[in-house]
Every structure is written in C-alpha cells, then in structure tokens.
Design a protein around this motif. Structure first.
Motif, PDB file in Angstrom:
ATOM      1  N   ARG A  97      39.702  22.438 100.361  1.00 39.18           N
ATOM      2  CA  ARG A  97      39.935  23.027  99.043  1.00 39.18           C
ATOM      3  C   ARG A  97      41.414  23.344  98.842  1.00 39.18           C
ATOM      4  O   ARG A  97      41.971  23.109  97.767  1.00 39.18           O
ATOM      5  N   THR A 118      29.914  30.060  99.968  1.00 41.56           N
ATOM      6  CA  THR A 118      30.486  29.448  98.766  1.00 41.56           C
ATOM      7  C   THR A 118      30.434  27.920  98.779  1.00 41.56           C
ATOM      8  O   THR A 118      30.991  27.283  97.893  1.00 41.56           O
ATOM      9  N   ARG A 119      29.734  27.333  99.743  1.00 46.34           N
ATOM     10  CA  ARG A 119      29.521  25.876  99.701  1.00 46.34           C
ATOM     11  C   ARG A 119      28.480  25.508  98.650  1.00 46.34           C
ATOM     12  O   ARG A 119      28.422  24.370  98.221  1.00 46.34           O
ATOM     13  N   GLN A 120      27.681  26.471  98.253  1.00 48.69           N
ATOM     14  CA  GLN A 120      26.648  26.218  97.251  1.00 48.69           C
ATOM     15  C   GLN A 120      27.300  26.006  95.882  1.00 48.69           C
ATOM     16  O   GLN A 120      28.473  26.303  95.697  1.00 48.69           O
ATOM     17  N   PRO A 121      26.542  25.515  94.920  1.00 53.43           N
ATOM     18  CA  PRO A 121      27.101  25.342  93.576  1.00 53.43           C
ATOM     19  C   PRO A 121      27.630  26.673  93.025  1.00 53.43           C
ATOM     20  O   PRO A 121      27.090  27.748  93.333  1.00 53.43           O
ATOM     21  N   LEU A 122      28.669  26.592  92.222  1.00 55.98           N
ATOM     22  CA  LEU A 122      29.299  27.786  91.666  1.00 55.98           C
ATOM     23  C   LEU A 122      28.292  28.682  90.952  1.00 55.98           C
ATOM     24  O   LEU A 122      28.322  29.905  91.098  1.00 55.98           O
ATOM     25  N   ALA A 123      27.384  28.104  90.195  1.00 54.01           N
ATOM     26  CA  ALA A 123      26.396  28.905  89.468  1.00 54.01           C
ATOM     27  C   ALA A 123      25.549  29.743  90.421  1.00 54.01           C
ATOM     28  O   ALA A 123      25.211  30.889  90.121  1.00 54.01           O
ATOM     29  N   ASP A 124      25.225  29.198  91.603  1.00 58.94           N
ATOM     30  CA  ASP A 124      24.441  29.952  92.582  1.00 58.94           C
ATOM     31  C   ASP A 124      25.262  31.085  93.195  1.00 58.94           C
ATOM     32  O   ASP A 124      24.744  32.180  93.423  1.00 58.94           O
ATOM     33  N   THR A 125      26.535  30.825  93.449  1.00 57.12           N
ATOM     34  CA  THR A 125      27.421  31.870  93.979  1.00 57.12           C
ATOM     35  C   THR A 125      27.532  33.009  92.967  1.00 57.12           C
ATOM     36  O   THR A 125      27.419  34.183  93.332  1.00 57.12           O
ATOM     37  N   ARG A 155      25.378  33.786  90.620  1.00 54.25           N
ATOM     38  CA  ARG A 155      24.081  34.460  90.541  1.00 54.25           C
ATOM     39  C   ARG A 155      23.922  35.455  91.680  1.00 54.25           C
ATOM     40  O   ARG A 155      23.496  36.591  91.462  1.00 54.25           O
TER      41      ARG A 155
END
Length: 79
Positions: A12, A52-59, A61
């Motif tokens: 990143r 934070t590897r998960q999709p931004l929307a999940d982070t 949430r």
C-alpha cells in the motif's frame, strides 16, 4: 487496533500517491523495524482487532459497530 500484514502495508505504501514516506529503502527498513517493535505492544493492549485487508465497507461497518457499542456501554467482542 487496525491491522494488516506487513507485506500488505508495504504494498500500500509503495503504490500510494498521497504521501512520499516509505518510498526509499531506508524508510521501508524503518517501517519494518518499527512494526516489529511496536505491533506486539499494540496487540498486548488491544481489546479488538479490525483486519483492514477486508473490503473498506466491512472495515467501516466494524468501526461503526464498535463506536455504537461504546456509546451504549456494551462490551466489544474481539475479532
């Protein structure tokens, strides 16, 4: 605490365009050293981890849920 594997963080940093820090070999070595020293301290005191590897929307949430738990006095479950 927010977390991501070191390899993900370095990727990143290498591809971001908004901050030049971490582009040189010396800076990347500093990031690696700092992560090795600081991450265990953060983990020892953390009560929750958001990967934070998960999709931004999940982070977002998970963070919103945590804030809601704090506001209502409910205990946050570690993930």
């Amino acid at each position: 605490m927010f977390s991501a594997p070191l390899e993900v963080m370095l990727e990143r940093i290498a591809t971001r365009e908004t901050n030049p820090f971490g582009k040189t070999l010396d800076e990347r070595e500093r990031i690696i050293k700092d992560t090795a020293e600081v991450e265990p301290l953060l983990r020892a005191s953390a009560t929750m981890e958001i990967d934070t590897r998960q999709p931004l929307a999940d982070t977002v949430r998970q963070l919103r849920d945590l804030i809601g738990q704090v506001k209502t006095g409910k205990s946050a479950a570690c993930e």
